[in-house]
Design an enzyme around this catalytic site. Structure first.
Site, PDB file in Angstrom:
ATOM      1  N   HIS A  78       1.168  -0.965  -0.132  1.00 33.58           N
ATOM      2  CA  HIS A  78       0.422  -0.230   0.188  1.00 33.58           C
ATOM      3  C   HIS A  78       1.245   1.051  -0.340  1.00 33.58           C
ATOM      4  CE1 HIS A  78      -4.781  -1.005   0.594  1.00 33.58           C
ATOM      5  NE2 HIS A  78      -3.959  -2.461   0.866  1.00 33.58           N
TER       6      HIS A  78
ATOM      7  N   GLU B  13     -14.207  15.510 -19.469  1.00 31.29           N
ATOM      8  CA  GLU B  13     -13.912  14.512 -18.816  1.00 31.29           C
ATOM      9  C   GLU B  13     -14.352  13.136 -18.507  1.00 31.29           C
ATOM     10  OE1 GLU B  13     -11.312  16.843 -16.125  1.00 31.29           O
ATOM     11  OE2 GLU B  13      -9.745  16.990 -17.147  1.00 31.29           O
TER      12      GLU B  13
END
Lengths: 135, 694
Positions: free
Chosen positions: B226, B622
């Protein structure tokens, strides 16, 4: 929550489904099928080596109903019909008779069963709290 | 009735109750885990999506190529970063009315403890100026460290190893207060996954980095999977930083990308105990791992970008081969995808890379190096022998006891300590007690779901494990030493199990809802006579066929099906009942709603990638473009207008910008973080307050 599994191992716990069925004859076969196809118990390496199947068997096994249990306690342990048991009485019975509880099991049962003020076990109330919904 | 028989019956009754409780607990655990694994499969989908973009999609407009360019070039050249961050923190002024902790360098122990106190008691936030300065110093320190940290234990000194924290500050604070703060006599190793999911990842990093600078010889960090930019986009760390640092968040994130890449990969204690985040594979080579340039592995989340930033398939040295992991490689992919104007970008590359190329040495990591690192950060142990690809995580492998044994023998080791997987007890031994998983984030799935643990290495490398469980509502913590058994009351346990169960069931219902159409189709297959009913057995079979969760559906049925006539179920009514919990939108058809639910994690990630400056907004254009591409890949048709109408309706001030959180919130797609607080808080006060600490 190791206690149940631990006990089964001591009592010769089963290691496969067939043995499990044999050990818990009453309603077990139908109920055991509930676990068919599930991954609940696969790929688990229990670190203490307990057999997983013991837990299933334990959870399905035959045992008295709430009412029967109450009468059982009243007749055999509480002949004076006081409506309660002392801590010592319960401990003596559970750890010395039948299939004795381990110390852990005893402590855990007591933690819920004992009324903190009177230090007695009012078994009627106790049984009522320990009910799990049947399917 | 003889006393013996009576006793047996009573004991049996009690044990059955306890076993049933255990069954429920395991079921609940199973639900959480299978949903988590399903999420990981989601990431695989995203990987396929990007592959699709690179391989098959030719942008037909300037708009489209911009979007693609955003998505494909999330790369910063290392050289630029040094210049940026040097000047950055100095330029940031700390306002006079700032009452939070102030750091001065070189850091003193007092600074680190002040940080802990500030976060714990006053819930203050460290000012961006200090954050960036701290990160700058951290980076400098980390860059001097080898890939594998070597530590020697010695008499009188403790070494404590902690696993995943995942942004849960309560657990870190607990560890320090029960085990003691780091000091020259008290060494610590934190085994990765400090961030994501929990709400205080930033604070955890600040504390860990501060102590590392204060006690460089005793405080060690390993990188986890992570500690990676792409993973952070999906799992919440990026969002947390942007939320807490609205102005400087982007700079902080960029700096962190670099810092993460400098984190060491493993720690070796007394040449006997190997500590790393994930696991090993049958080709793990510690010498190779020690020698490679870890900093070059910028994006090692193979699920997001293996084609682009992992090494190319063609071997180095062959004509046309491009050094892996470089901007050059990215641009080669862009050329393939047909981007205009890529030629110009190539010229602007710093001369350093050209120099390296001339020397004939590979610039980035090789395929082998990349794989070695991915293996140690992502692999999981399995009970069976052998080594096979990790199909759930789509990275690393599953390694068996023979692989462990082989590795331990090859390097003359005694034990492998790893983290990476949540365990109900906070720890778990496997492979004949040669592998120890240690996980330090308690209540990871839900309040009450699991304990956290840490392990202390004593003389002769004996192990002492300490378990705990943070109780957020009352801020008390229950602790249980593995050796002396102290337990919370039985009733508390029961209550806790019930609550965790409810949370798991809700998550499960949501998953079922998200597959309503598929389920309906499957149910109909079992209902040849079109009676509208199926047997409960068929219900279970159908659920598994659609969801693939491997859960004991028949056991769960009483909690998932409230109405059934005898042993049959009216399935349409049941599905409608499921839908009650989720908002319906009049202008969105239910099938689209379902698709959005199913793909919400990927959608969110895509949006956040497009939002390259991490402002929290993307433009209407977008969003439209991203949806068009995504729906094309997923085979969803006729929904463009729908999505755009919805987006427009959310654009309240009509400036053409959409708040990503609001868009997702419209479908309640945003995951609640730490949702346990309100639902369980007041109840925990009454029941868990009496837990004992020893």
């Amino acid at each position: 929550m190791r206690f149940a599994a631990k006990h089964v191992q001591r009592g010769g716990g089963s290691s496969n489904l067939a043995d499990a069925r044999a050990a818990a004859p009453c309603q077990a076969p139908a109920q055991l099928s509930k676990y068919r196809g599930s991954r609940l118990f696969t790929n688990r390496s229990s670190q203490d080596g307990f057999t997983e199947i013991g837990t299933i068997v334990r959870s399905l096994g035959c045992c008295p109903s709430e009412g029967e249990l109450h009468d059982l306690l009243a007749e055999t342990l509480d002949s004076a019909k006081r409506g309660f048991l002392t801590k010592e009485e319960l401990i003596k019975h559970m750890t010395e008779e039948g299939e004795p509880f381990s110390q852990e099991e005893m402590e855990e049962m007591l933690s819920a069963a004992i009324d903190p003020e009177s230090y007695l076990i009012h078994y009627k109330d106790y049984i009522a709290t320990m009910v799990i919904d049947e399917n | 009735m003889p006393a013996f028989k009576a006793a047996v019956l009573i004991q049996r009754w009690y044990r059955r109750y306890v076993a049933q409780l255990e069954m429920r607990r395991r079921c609940t655990w199973s639900i959480f885990q299978s949903i988590e694994y399903a999420r990981q499969q989601d990431q695989g989908q995203l990987h396929e999506f990007f592959n699709y973009l690179v391989g098959h999609f030719t942008p037909s407009s300037h708009h489209e190529s911009n979007i693609l360019s955003c998505m494909l070039t999330e790369q910063i050249h290392p050289q630029d970063l040094e210049l940026e961050t040097c000047g950055d923190y100095k330029a940031i002024e700390v306002p006079a009315n700032y009452t939070g902790p102030r750091l001065s360098f070189p850091l003193l122990p007092g600074h680190a403890t002040a940080l802990v106190e500030a976060f714990r008691l006053k819930q203050q936030q460290l000012h961006a100026h200090y954050v960036l300065h701290l990160l700058h110093e951290t980076r400098r320190h980390l860059a001097q460290l080898p890939n594998i940290t070597r530590v020697s234990s010695c008499y009188g000194k403790e070494l404590t190893v902690c696993g995943d924290l995942h942004g849960q500050l309560d657990d870190l604070i607990f560890i320090f207060y029960k085990n003691g703060l780091p000091s020259p006599e008290r060494a610590y190793v934190f085994n990765g996954d400090f961030v994501d999911r929990g709400k205080d990842s930033v604070e955890i990093l600040m504390v860990l980095f501060a102590f590392m600078l204060v006690y460089p010889r005793e405080f060690h960090l390993n990188r986890g999977n992570h500690e990676d930019h792409m993973v952070n986009l999906r799992y919440g760390f990026t969002k947390e930083v942007m939320h807490k640092y609205k102005i400087h968040g982007k700079t902080i994130l960029k700096t962190l990308q670099d810092v993460f890449c400098w984190l060491p990969l493993a720690t070796l204690v007394d040449e006997k105990v190997l500590i790393l985040h994930g696991g090993v594979s049958d080709r793990t080579d510690l010498e190779l791992l020690a020698k490679l340039d870890r900093h070059k592995l910028r994006q090692q989340d193979p699920q997001g970008w293996p084609v682009l930033q992992g090494p190319l398939q063609c071997p180095l040295g062959s004509p046309g081969a491009v050094p892996a992991g470089t901007t050059l490689e990215v641009e080669r992919c862009q050329q393939r995808a047909g981007f205009p104007g890529v030629q110009g970008q190539e010229e602007s590359l710093p001369s350093a890379s050209e120099g390296d190329l001339d020397a004939g040495e590979p610039l980035g990591p090789t395929q082998e190096e990349w794989q070695q690192v991915v293996d140690i950060l992502w692999s999981d142990p399995m009970p069976q022998e052998g080594c096979k690809a990790n199909s759930v995580r789509r990275a690393g492998c599953y390694f068996g006891p023979d692989v462990t044994e082989q590795l331990l023998q090859k390097y003359n080791l005694q034990l492998l300590i790893r983290s990476h997987e949540c365990k109900p007890e906070g720890y778990e031994f496997c492979h004949n007690r040669k592998v120890l998983t240690i996980f330090s984030a308690s209540n990871y799935y839900e309040v009450g779901s699991n304990r956290g643990a840490y392990v202390k290495l004593g003389p002769a490398l004996t192990l002492h494990i300490v378990q705990y469980q943070a109780n957020k509502a009352t801020h008390t913590l229950t602790m249980r030493q593995r050796q002396d058994f102290t337990m919370t009351g039985f009733q508390e346990k029961v209550t806790l199990i019930s609550r965790v169960e409810q949370s798991a069931l809700r998550a499960l219902r949501e998953k079922m809802f998200a597959h309503s159409l598929d389920l309906l189709r499957e149910f109909k297959k079992h209902d040849k006579g079109k009676a509208g009913m199926i047997s409960l057995n068929d219900w279970a079979v159908a659920l598994e066929a659609v969801l693939h969760l491997g859960l004991p559906w028949r056991v769960l049925r009483p909690q998932l099906v409230s109405s059934s006539v005898g042993s049959t179920l009216e399935y349409s009514a049941w599905l409608q009942d499921l839908a009650k919990d989720w908002p319906s939108r009049e202008n969105i058809q239910s099938s689209l709603l379902e698709t959005l639910y199913r793909n919400r994690s990927n959608l969110e990630t895509i949006f956040r990638i497009i939002d390259s400056d991490h402002s929290g907004f993307i433009s209407l254009d977008e969003l439209r473009q991203a949806w068009k591409l995504f729906s094309l890949h997923m085979g969803i048709t006729g929904t463009d207008d729908c999505i755009c109408n919805l987006a427009q309706s959310i654009d309240f001030n009509k400036d053409g910008r959409i708040d990503i959180n609001e868009f997702l919130e419209a479908f309640r797609l945003v995951q609640q973080s730490c949702s346990g607080d309100t639902a369980f808080g007041h109840m925990q006060d009454s029941s868990c307050g009496g837990s004992s600490e020893s």
